[in-house]
Structure formats: structure tokens, C-alpha cells
Design a protein around this motif. Structure first.
Motif, short mmCIF file in Angstrom:
data_model
loop_
_atom_site.label_atom_id
_atom_site.label_comp_id
_atom_site.label_asym_id
_atom_site.label_seq_id
_atom_site.Cartn_x
_atom_site.Cartn_y
_atom_site.Cartn_z
N PRO C 58 41.41 40.87 39.26
CA PRO C 58 42.34 40.51 38.17
C PRO C 58 43.55 39.75 38.74
CG PRO C 58 42.66 42.80 38.76
CD PRO C 58 41.52 42.30 39.63
N PRO C 59 44.18 38.91 37.94
CA PRO C 59 45.33 38.12 38.42
C PRO C 59 46.45 38.98 39.01
CG PRO C 59 44.69 37.43 36.20
CD PRO C 59 43.86 38.62 36.54
N GLU C 60 46.62 40.18 38.49
CA GLU C 60 47.70 41.06 38.97
C GLU C 60 47.56 41.36 40.46
OE1 GLU C 60 45.92 41.58 36.30
OE2 GLU C 60 47.12 42.44 34.67
N LEU C 64 52.23 40.79 44.28
CA LEU C 64 53.14 41.00 45.42
C LEU C 64 53.09 39.84 46.42
CD1 LEU C 64 52.69 44.85 45.71
CD2 LEU C 64 54.62 43.60 44.72
N ALA C 88 53.18 40.41 34.77
CA ALA C 88 53.12 41.18 36.01
C ALA C 88 53.56 40.31 37.19
CB ALA C 88 51.71 41.72 36.24
N SER C 163 46.05 42.22 46.73
CA SER C 163 46.02 43.68 46.78
C SER C 163 44.66 44.15 46.26
CB SER C 163 47.12 44.26 45.89
OG SER C 163 48.33 43.57 46.10
N PRO C 164 44.25 45.38 46.64
CA PRO C 164 42.90 45.83 46.27
C PRO C 164 42.78 46.29 44.82
CG PRO C 164 43.99 47.49 47.61
CD PRO C 164 44.93 46.33 47.52
N LEU C 165 42.99 45.40 43.89
CA LEU C 165 42.73 45.71 42.48
C LEU C 165 41.38 45.07 42.13
CD1 LEU C 165 45.91 46.00 42.57
CD2 LEU C 165 45.84 45.44 40.14
N ALA C 166 40.61 45.74 41.27
CA ALA C 166 39.30 45.20 40.94
C ALA C 166 38.95 45.48 39.49
CB ALA C 166 38.24 45.84 41.84
N ILE C 167 38.24 44.55 38.90
CA ILE C 167 37.77 44.77 37.53
C ILE C 167 36.47 45.55 37.63
CG2 ILE C 167 36.96 43.69 35.41
CD1 ILE C 167 38.85 41.35 36.09
N GLY C 168 36.47 46.78 37.11
CA GLY C 168 35.33 47.67 37.26
C GLY C 168 34.23 47.34 36.28
#
Ligand SMILES: Cc1cc2nc3c(=O)[nH]c(=O)nc-3n(C[C@H](O)[C@H](O)[C@H](O)COP(=O)(O)OP(=O)(O)OC[C@H]3O[C@@H](n4cnc5c(N)ncnc54)[C@H](O)[C@@H]3O)c2cc1C
Ligand SMILES: Cc1cc2nc3c(=O)[nH]c(=O)nc-3n(C[C@H](O)[C@H](O)[C@H](O)COP(=O)(O)OP(=O)(O)OC[C@H]3O[C@@H](n4cnc5c(N)ncnc54)[C@H](O)[C@@H]3O)c2cc1C
Ligand SMILES: Nc1ncnc2c1ncn2[C@@H]1O[C@H](COP(=O)(O)O)[C@@H](O)[C@H]1O
Lengths: 243, 432, 303
Positions: C58-60, C64, C88, C163-168
Motif C-alpha cells: 500500500p502507498p502508506e 516514513l 498518511a 516499511s513492511p506494510l502489505a495488502i493481505g
């Protein structure tokens, strides 16, 4: 899991009356939580599964701590000496300092408010944490957060590591009045009142040069005899080319 | 006495009665909860707004300077209104300012302040909860129920106002006959302070109270009022329910008619409507208060007990609410200290009440409701007075008559009759 | 005065145009698919910096790292629209620069060399002018801007670790109701008193050749229409040429669903109804009289 739910306690924007010169009359405005806060609180409560899990409330101003305490929050913190600010960044800086002060926090759940759409994002920015906004639910799965939200026509789940800030956007009015037993229980729960000095932050605000009414054309409104209004209305819409 | 209680006392209703009672008991060190159905105390309450506040001297030492009161009433205007004329008796007296005898209040401000005093005295204020019923153990009231929750206490004080559902639930009050009740419709209209000072000839925090009879109610038994606040006026009508129904008028129409009357409209011209509301009030307090006011474990105070006096010229409910609250607090405190909250112990409340100004005034004004039923009050006398003054002030080149002659002529023309006038005058003196 | 505009989804035209009034360079930071970046470039900002997230990111995830880039460049003005992901990014950047963050911006200007932000308060009923002093971040809440005719910008790719964000998982919501691409929509609210009376409004929709929609309580609490047919924040977001609201109060949450409508018209018996503040045309009257009169009027046209 240690979660903080941030809620706002302020004059209800829907009660603001705008005077002819554009200034705002707050006289009849009631104090109320933010429109998304009940949904944020409901989502935050679902993160708490017993054991060491703990949900802490956080608000600024001399907000009504019992609002959150009577709805299941274990304790609250209030930063008392902060007025409502126009600057979402400054508000967020204070909230972030309070979250650090509370300590050991894994997740901040906060209403992603239409009125203050920058606060949640800037809290995350100040904490340098991950953030997901416009969320509907949040769940803890194996130490990560599963956050659902709607993007265009799909509902997606975003998996986020902690610590994180989750901004919840309410889908409907979820608030329910707590019962007598909940109100009694709330009275026994601790309220921590702190000030900006305790947090070591200052909170400036942007300067305002005043308000005036927008120069939008008011609606053309027909009234009186229904048949005549209907005729005028239809011909106006025809002239616009939409009928 | 069993100890499985949540509080010593549960007070229901954060109006004037409930707040004063809860405050007194909390100050005396008892565990008190004050339950209010509104999301904020005062949010549902309505009074015309003149509070004869001397009774609070013993509760809040500097009530008038610390509470959110609007103005001290130093001018009282009694106004007989006709369609096209009025006669006013205008009484101004600087002595009414100090000590303050009556002040105007807005309940949306006063009630939250009173509730805050309760909190400071140690009571728990519980807004947003509507009590649905009483808990009983045999004959005895032992607590209250709201939704699925129950709270228990040694004593329950019902201060839930004119419609007191609790008084009915306890079997004290039947469904009230309509002639005991009146409906009040009131607007609060904002006016800038200088406009109020000019229009009503008041200065500083002094204010004026108009009591209006006659054309203001379109013939319905009742009256109109207009009170000055700091930056607004409270104006409206009080109408006896049975008479309103009999005449088939709507209370809001009568209210609108009153505000549009040529004698009233100029007083509120240019103002901005801040609030509009209606509320029941009590027409025949003495009859209602003659019923039982206690049951084992239960005490009724304020409007819940029927304690409002409608004299036709003034409605006094808030001061009686406070007076009854004090009497009840004394009784309940005594009962709690002996541990006997039976019906008999609480029965001492009646004695306390009789001994106070509340009981005395109820006896004094016991005849007022009967007198106020007199239809001449709402029509003929206003016209008669206007005709008397018309006779005096019209110089139509006919020879002037002596004042007495003018008056007698007017009485004759009015059709009321001298004997009737004398009887009504005597009745008025006795009733009011 | 240079500005950076954060873009993560469609609906960016107003936010991109607003800082033009400041006279400085306008840099678009696009986090999203290539088509999005190309569309933005075509509108002609001075620069486009594009971050392409890998599938499932995701773009978020870039908030950072992107904030570090912003902090280094230190533009005077940061802008994002209402889109959650863009906000964000903006929040992280504003925090890094420690500048004020003002919501509700409808216009930016420079007056006597000083930055001014005009922002909507009280649901747009009044406009406040703010003087931020130094730099500022704003969330743009004004009108969309018409397509620009400026030279296309070149796209510069920005390589960032995320950062380790992922669309599940993703699943489509709701079934198509035909509302989304309707030319005309007739919608009703709690001003309609009984379920039987829905027929009265349906007749108007038929006469106009419009789809029928409703406010949330009609579908959610009363169940008079299917939930796929309510309009607003949590329901349909539509952009018909004509939106005709019958017996709808005009709550902000409802109106969020019709921001894109060209003409909003309303029928309400309360002259002070909130909907008249947002409508272009209105009739004050009882819908039970007005709607049949409208149907009769429209029928006349057809003959
Ligand atoms: C138009 C009008 C004009 C008046 N003018 C005057 C005047 O000028 N001067 C004057 O002295 N008096 C006046 N009165 C009378 C006066 O308003 C009342 O006598 C007074 O308010 C009574 O106080 P109370 O505390 O007994 O009841 P209220 O003030 O009615 O308070 C009752 C409280 O109980 C709460 N409650 C009710 N049921 C429940 C429940 N089940 N659970 C929880 N809470 C509950 C209510 O919300 C309310 O807050 C006027 C009345 C009217 C209608
Ligand atoms: C977090 C949140 C999200 C929400 N999301 C949505 C959403 O997505 N969509 C949505 O619609 N709402 C939403 N709402 C609810 C919204 O706030 C309003 O409560 C709702 O839109 C009101 O619906 P309404 O206008 O039909 O009803 P009301 O507010 O009851 O209005 C009825 C209107 O009809 C008029 N009327 C009455 N009788 C007549 C008559 N005879 N003739 C003409 N006019 C008449 C009245 O004057 C009034 O203006 C949301 C609320 C919250 C808190
Ligand atoms: N049982 C109740 N619970 C909550 N609110 C009530 C109740 N009864 C009346 N009200 C409110 O109190 C106000 C005055 O009520 P009434 O005096 O009964 O006409 C109205 O605005 C009602 O909404």
C-alpha cells in the motif's frame, strides 16, 4: 497488546451557527465526542483480548473522561491545558508526546475525522510509526495488525507491523449510552490529568485573519403553489440540460 | 438495615429539586447518586424563569453572585391586555435588588451549575440514564431500575418533575386530571444588552418581569409572561390544559398570537429566536400536594410532589422545589442516622414541609386555582380597566366626569355588575 | 514558494492546481501505478516524482522514507487531498518538517509576500483565512480543477525502500446497483413516511428516466430499499448530471456521496433544511404534493 484510543471532546461542529459576517456562533453547541470516536473506541475494544491486554483512553482539553471510561476503557489520560487548535500538526505533536509518556504502547486507534483529517496522520508522523487511515476494523493477528478498509469498490485488508497508528472512519452512528453499572465502574477507574509542561511540549497555533461567508450562489428555491413551483423547477432543470 | 446498597440515597431528576436535595445529603457525608435522563442536566428542563431565590441562601451562601443567574428583578409589571389596549400596573422598587428577592434564570445554565455543586459536594451525577422503574422489597422501595441495570439504596428521592412517572409507579399519584395541569410554551429571544436596558428601562443586572392576563391567551385560562435575561428575554404563555382542549386551540398558536400582540411585539422586535419549547406545569399544586408524599423508602419532592403554586400573577415552582428538597434532605438525613427509613420515619417529611414556607404558602394559596377558574379574569376585567382609563383620558369635548363616575359607568357598560366585581375582588384578596 | 503535492489515487486535480496560485514550482509526488503518474504528468506540474509500489504494497508503506526526502528538500508548502493514503504521506512529511497542518483548505495565496491559507469551516458555511507564518501543510477540500493545458511533465522515478506494510486480501464490496453511472438519480429520505409511499418517488424517478436511491436510514434502519442503493459516506459515491433529493435533510455524511454531481436539486418542506445550502435548485413544499405535481409537469413535456 497495549492500545491507546484517542478521542476528542469538543463543541459539536454540527451545532455551529454562522453569522452573516461569517463569524461562528458556538453558543448553542453541545460538547460531544468526535463523530468517528465511538467507532474508533469499538474497534479498539476488539483488540483487547484479556491477559495483559490493556486499553487506555487519551483526550485533550478538559474532556469528559467518563465518556471512554464508561465504555470499557481501563484508564484515561487528559492533557488538560490545551485549547482546540486549528493546526492539526500541533494537536498531533501533543498527542504523540502523551503516547510516549503513557509508554509501552503498541497501537494508537484514533477517529479519522472529517473535521480534523490531519491529526491521525500527523500523530503517526511525530511518532515515526506506520499508519493506515480510513479504516473500518483492526484486529491483532500474530503480533501484527490486520486493518480493513474500503478503497473504491474493494474492501482490502492491510497487514501492519506494530507500533502503528490506525485511523478509523465511522460508517454510521455507533454510540450507545452506557448503563448505570458501567457508569459506576467508570468512577473507580483512574484518570491521569497532565499538562503541556509535564509533557515538555508547547503548542502554538496558526494565526487567523478572520472569517467571511463564501461567495457561492445560493440555491434557487421555489416555494408556494406546488404546481407552479413544479413548473418553474422543471424549466430551470431543462435550461441546465439535466432533464 | 441491610448493607447491600450501592448508595445511601438515589435522587432521580437533576432539576432544582433533585440537585438541591442531592447536594444537601452529599454535603452531610452521605453516598448519593443523582440520576438524570438528559444527556446534560437542564437539557430538557424549562421554566418561565423567575426564581424566588431567598430559599437558597442557606444552601449556597452567595448564590446570586456565583450561580449563572441572569438579572435581579426590581420591576414587576402586571399587564391587563386587550386586543387594542392594555393597562399596566408597574411596580419598581430598588429594595428588591438587595438582598435579591427574585432573579431570572435560564435552566440550560442553572441546572448544570447546580449539578456541578452536587459533584463538588461529593455526589455522583449520572446523566444520560432514564430510570424505568422502582425496585421493591414487599411494600418498601429499595432502589431503581434503568434498562437492565439495578441500583439499590436506603432511600429513593423522586424529583422527576411534573409528569413524575415514579410517583405513579409508587401508586401515589393517579393519572392527573387535566384541570390540575397547564402547558407552558416559551421562546427565548436574544436582544443586545443595550437594547434590553433601553427598552425595559433597567440598568446593570436589574431586570423586569411582566405578568400578563387577558387577550394574551385568546380567552384560555392562563396567562402570559415576559422576563428579561442578561442578553435575551423569556416570553411565553401558560395555558390550563382542560380549557385549552375545550376551546380547541393549539398552544403554539396561542403563543404566536401573544408574541405578535401589538403590546408585546415591540418589546421583542429585532430579536433572534434562541430557544423554543413547551413543558407541562402544575395548575392546582395544593390539590396534588395533598396526596401522600412518602412511601417506605421513597420521598417525593418538587413538581413530582405537585409543589407548584400558580397564583395567576406568578408561577412559583423552583423555590418550592428547593424548599421541599431541603425538608426532604433533613428528613432523610435523620432517617439514615437512625437507620430507620420506614414509611413512618420518612413521614416526618410532611411535618418538615408544613413547618417551612412551602407548607405555609400552600395553605395561603389553596384557593387560588378556584379563583383563577373565573372566566372574567381572562376577558372582562382587562376591558373594564381599559374603559375606566379611556373615560379618564379621552377628551372628546364632552364634559369630564369625576373618576368614580367614570369608573362606575365603565363597570355598568361592561356587564360585569358591581356586586360581581365586589365578590371577585374579595375572592382575589383571599386567594392571592 | 515551492509546493509538493502528494497523490495516491484519482481525484487529485484540485490539490494539484491549488498551489499554482503561489507562483513557485509545483512538484507532484505520486505513489501508485504508472497510469496514475502519467495522468498527473499530463496535467503539467513542474515535476513528477514517482514511487511505484510493488504489487501488494500500500502507498502508506512509503510514508516514513518519503518524509526523509521531503525533509531534505524542505519545500514551503505541502498539499494532499482527502484520500487516506495521501494524507498518511502528508502527515509524516509535515511532522518531519514540523510545520503546521491545516485541514479544509480551499485556496492558497500569497498576499504582500506572505502565505495565506483559506479554509472552509462549519461545513463550508464560512471561510477562514489563516496566516501560517512559515511553511505549511494543507489538506485540500475545495473544488476539482478543470483539465489543465500545460506542457506535460517528465516523470522522475524515486527509488525508496518501504516499511513492511502489505495488502493481505481484497474483495469487491456490494453488487452493482446501476447508480454509479446513472445520468440522473432521484433519491429519497425519511421525509417519506411509509413504505407504500416509495411508489410516489419511484413514479418521479420513472418520469425523469432516473435511478432510484435513498439516504442511509431508509436502507439501513427501515430496509425499504436495498443497501446497495443508499448514497453517502458509507454508501454509494456517485456523480450524476442531476441528483434530486426528496425529503432528505442533507447531512454532511449524505452529501459526501454526491460531491461529484453536476446539479443537486432538493424538495423539502423545511425552508431551513440543510440540503438547501448545498443544492443548486430547490422546492420548499410537502413532497406528497410536490412530487405528483412534478410528475404531471414532466408528463406534459413528453406530449
Ligand atoms: C412555562 C413555565 C413557566 C414556569 N415559570 C416559572 C417561574 O417563573 N418560576 C418558577 O419558580 N417556576 C416556574 N415554573 C415551574 C418550574 O419550572 C417547576 O416547578 C420546576 O422546574 C420544578 O423543579 P423540579 O426539580 O421538581 O422538576 P424539573 O425541573 O422538571 O426536573 C425534573 C428532572 O427529572 C428528570 N427526569 C424525569 N424523569 C426521569 C427519569 N425517569 N429518570 C431520570 N431523570 C428523570 C428530568 O429530565 C428533569 O431534569 C414554570 C414552568 C413552566 C412549564
Ligand atoms: C458516521 C456516520 C456515517 C453516515 N453515513 C451516511 C451515509 O453514507 N448516507 C446517509 O444518507 N447518511 C449517513 N449518515 C446518517 C446521516 O447523518 C443522517 O442521519 C441521514 O442522512 C439522515 O437521513 P434523512 O435525510 O433521510 O432523514 P432526516 O434527517 O430525518 O431528514 C428528513 C428530511 O425530510 C424532510 N421532510 C419531512 N417530511 C417531508 C415532507 N412531507 N415533504 C418534504 N420534505 C419532508 C425534513 O424536513 C427533513 O429535512 C451517517 C451518519 C454517521 C454518524
Ligand atoms: N420517557 C422519556 N425518556 C426520555 N425523554 C423523554 C421521555 N419523555 C419525554 N421525554 C423528552 O422530554 C421532553 C419533554 O417531554 P414531555 O414533558 O413529556 O412532553 C421531550 O422533548 C421528550 O423528548
Amino acid at each position: 497488546m497495549r492500545a491507546v484510543v484517542v478521542y476528542k471532546w469538543s463543541r459539536n461542529a454540527a451545532d455551529a451557527l454562522v453569522r452573516a459576517d461569517g463569524s461562528i456562533d458556538w453558543r448553542n453547541a453541545k460538547m460531544s465526542p468526535g463523530e468517528d470516536d465511538p467507532a474508533a473506541l469499538a474497534a479498539a475494544l476488539r483488540l483487547i483480548r484479556g491477559g495483559d491486554d490493556e486499553l487506555v483512553g487519551l483526550t485533550i482539553g478538559d474532556g469528559d473522561a467518563s465518556w471512554a471510561l464508561a465504555r470499557g476503557v481501563a484508564s484515561t489520560w487528559s492533557v488538560e491545558d490545551l485549547p482546540a487548535l486549528a493546526d492539526n500538526g500541533s494537536t498531533a505533536a501533543v498527542l504523540a508526546a502523551a503516547v510516549r509518556r503513557i509508554g509501552g504502547v503498541d497501537v494508537v486507534v484514533i477517529g479519522d475525522s472529517r473535521q480534523e483529517p490531519g491529526v491521525a496522520a500527523a500523530v503517526a508522523g511525530r511518532l515515526a510509526w506506520s499508519v493506515v487511515l480510513g479504516a473500518q476494523t483492526v484486529e491483532a493477528v500474530d503480533g501484527r495488525l490486520h486493518v480493513t478498509r474500503r478503497v473504491a469498490d474493494v474492501r482490502q485488508t492491510v497487514v501492519v507491523p506494530t507500533p502503528a497508528v490506525i485511523g478509523i472512519a465511522a460508517e454510521s452512528d455507533l454510540d450507545r449510552a452506557p448503563g448505570m453499572k458501567e457508569l459506576l465502574a467508570a468512577r473507580k477507574r483512574p484518570v491521569n490529568r497532565i499538562g503541556l509542561a509535564d509533557l515538555g511540549v508547547t503548542a502554538g497555533d496558526v494565526q487567523t485573519l478572520g472569517c467571511r461567508r463564501p461567495e457561492t450562489a445560493p440555491a434557487r428555491v421555489f416555494a408556494g403553489d406546488p404546481a407552479q413551483s413544479a413548473a418553474q423547477f422543471v424549466s430551470a432543470l431543462r435550461a441546465e440540460g439535466v432533464l | 438495615m441491610s448493607d447491600d446498597v450501592d448508595f445511601d440515597v438515589i435522587v432521580i431528576g437533576a432539576g432544582v429539586a433533585g440537585s438541591v436535595c442531592a447536594h444537601q445529603l452529599a454535603k452531610a457525608g452521605h453516598e448519593v447518586v443523582l440520576i438524570e435522563r438528559g444527556s446534560e442536566p437542564g437539557s430538557k428542563n424549562l421554566s418561565g424563569g423567575v426564581f424566588y431565590c431567598r430559599v437558597l441562601d442557606e444552601v449556597f451562601p452567595d448564590f446570586v453572585s456565583s450561580a449563572p443567574v441572569e438579572r435581579r428583578i426590581t420591576r414587576n409589571v402586571l399587564s391587563f391586555l386587550n386586543g387594542d389596549s392594555h393597562v399596566n400596573i408597574d411596580y419598581w422598587d430598588e429594595r428588591l435588588a438587595e438582598p435579591a428577592n427574585a432573579v431570572t434564570v435560564l435552566r440550560a445554565r442553572l441546572d448544570p451549575w447546580l449539578a456541578e455543586q452536587c459533584e463538588q459536594a461529593g455526589a455522583m451525577v449520572m446523566p444520560g440514564v432514564r430510570v424505568d422503574g422502582l425496585l421493591r422489597d414487599g411494600e418498601r422501595v429499595v432502589g431503581v431500575r434503568a434498562g437492565e441495570d439495578e441500583l439499590r439504596a436506603h432511600v429513593v428521592v423522586a424529583a422527576d418533575g411534573v409528569n413524575s412517572f415514579l410517583a405513579r409507579d409508587a401508586g401515589v399519584r393517579p393519572k392527573e386530571p387535566q384541570r390540575h395541569l397547564a402547558v407552558g410554551v416559551k421562546s427565548v429571544i436574544a436582544l443586545p444588552r443595550p437594547v434590553i436596558e433601553d427598552r425595559f428601562r433597567v440598568t446593570g443586572d436589574e431586570g423586569v418581569a411582566y405578568a400578563v392576563v387577558g387577550d394574551c391567551t385568546q380567552g384560555v385560562a392562563g396567562g402570559g409572561f415576559l422576563y428579561t435575561n442578561r442578553e435575551s428575554v423569556s416570553v411565553g404563555v401558560v395555558l390550563r390544559l382542560d380549557d385549552l382542549g375545550a376551546r380547541g386551540l393549539s398552544s403554539s398558536d396561542v403563543h404566536d398570537h401573544f408574541l405578535a400582540h401589538p403590546a408585546i411585539a415591540p418589546l421583542i422586535r429585532g430579536g433572534e429566536l434562541l430557544e423554543y419549547g413547551c413543558h407541562l406545569t402544575i395548575e392546582d399544586g395544593p390539590a396534588m400536594a395533598a396526596r401522600d408524599l412518602t412511601r417506605p423508602g421513597l420521598v417525593l419532592i418538587g413538581d413530582a410532589a405537585g409543589l407548584t403554586l400558580n397564583t395567576g400573577l406568578t408561577i412559583r415552582g423552583m423555590d418550592l422545589a428547593a424548599g421541599s428538597a431541603l425538608a426532604a434532605a433533613r428528613t432523610v438525613a435523620a432517617a439514615l442516622s437512625t437507620g430507620d427509613c420506614s414509611g413512618e420515619a420518612l413521614g416526618a417529611y410532611r411535618t418538615e414541609l408544613e413547618r417551612s414556607f412551602v407548607g405555609a404558602d400552600l395553605r395561603t394559596y389553596g384557593r387560588a386555582p378556584k379563583f383563577l377558574e373565573n372566566p372574567r379574569m381572562y376577558g372582562d376585567y382587562g376591558r373594564l380597566l381599559a374603559d375606566v382609563f379611556h373615560g379618564i383620558y379621552t377628551h372628546d369635548l364632552r364634559p369630564r366626569r369625576h373618576l368614580v363616575g367614570a369608573a362606575l359607568g365603565a363597570v355598568k357598560a361592561s356587564g360585569v355588575g358591581l356586586g360581581q366585581l365586589a365578590r371577585d375582588g374579595w375572592a382575589a384578596a383571599r386567594a392571592l | 514558494m515551492d509546493s509538493w503535492v502528494f497523490i495516491t489515487a484519482d481525484g487529485w486535480s484540485g490539490a494539484l492546481e491549488a498551489p499554482r496560485a503561489l507562483g513557485g514550482r509545483v512538484v507532484a509526488v505520486v505513489v501508485g501505478p504508472r497510469e496514475l503518474a502519467e495522468g498527473v504528468a499530463a496535467a503539467g506540474p513542474d515535476e513528477v516524482r514517482w514511487v511505484e509500489p510493488k504489487p501488494g504494497v500500500p502507498p502508506e508503506a512509503f510514508s516514513l522514507p518519503l518524509a526523509d526526502v521531503v525533509a531534505a528538500a524542505a519545500p514551503a508548502v505541502l498539499v494532499a487531498g482527502a484520500d487516506p493514503a495521501a494524507r498518511a504521506l502528508l502527515g509524516a512529511a509535515a511532522a518531519a518538517l514540523e510545520v503546521p497542518l491545516l485541514p479544509g483548505a480551499v485556496g492558497l495565496a500569497v498576499e504582500d509576500g506572505h502565505l495565506r491559507v483559506r479554509r472552509a469551516l462549519a461545513g463550508g458555511q464560512t471561510i477562514e483565512t489563516c496566516a501560517p507564518g512559515g511553511g505549511v501543510a494543507v489538506i485540500y477540500a475545495g473544488e476539482d480543477a478543470p483539465a489543465a493545458t500545460r506542457p506535460e511533465a517528465t516523470i522522475e522515478v524515486l527509488g525508496l525502500t518501504c516499511s513492511p506494510l502489505a495488502i493481505g486480501a481484497s474483495e469487491p464490496v456490494g453488487q452493482a446497483s446501476g447508480l454509479s453511472d446513472a445520468e440522473r438519480v432521484v433519491s429519497f429520505g425519511r421525509g417519506v413516511r411509509a413504505r407504500e409511499d416509495v411508489a410516489i418517488v419511484q413514479a418521479l424517478a420513472d418520469a425523469c428516466g432516473a435511478e432510484l436511491a435513498c439516504s442511509m436510514p431508509i436502507a439501513d434502519d427501515l430496509g425499504w430499499l436495498d443497501k446497495s442503493r443508499y448514497v453517502g459516506r458509507s454508501g454509494n459515491h456517485i456523480a450524476p448530471a442531476l441528483y434530486l433529493a426528496v425529503g432528505i435533510a442533507g447531512a454532511p455524511q449524505h452529501l459526501e456521496g454526491v460531491r461529484g454531481a453536476r446539479i443537486v436539486a432538493a424538495i423539502n418542506n423545511d425552508p431551513d433544511a440543510r440540503i438547501f445550502q448545498s443544492a443548486d435548485y430547490g422546492i420548499v413544499g410537502d413532497l406528497y404534493e410536490v412530487v405528483p405535481a412534478l410528475v404531471a409537469e414532466i408528463d406534459k413535456l413528453d406530449k
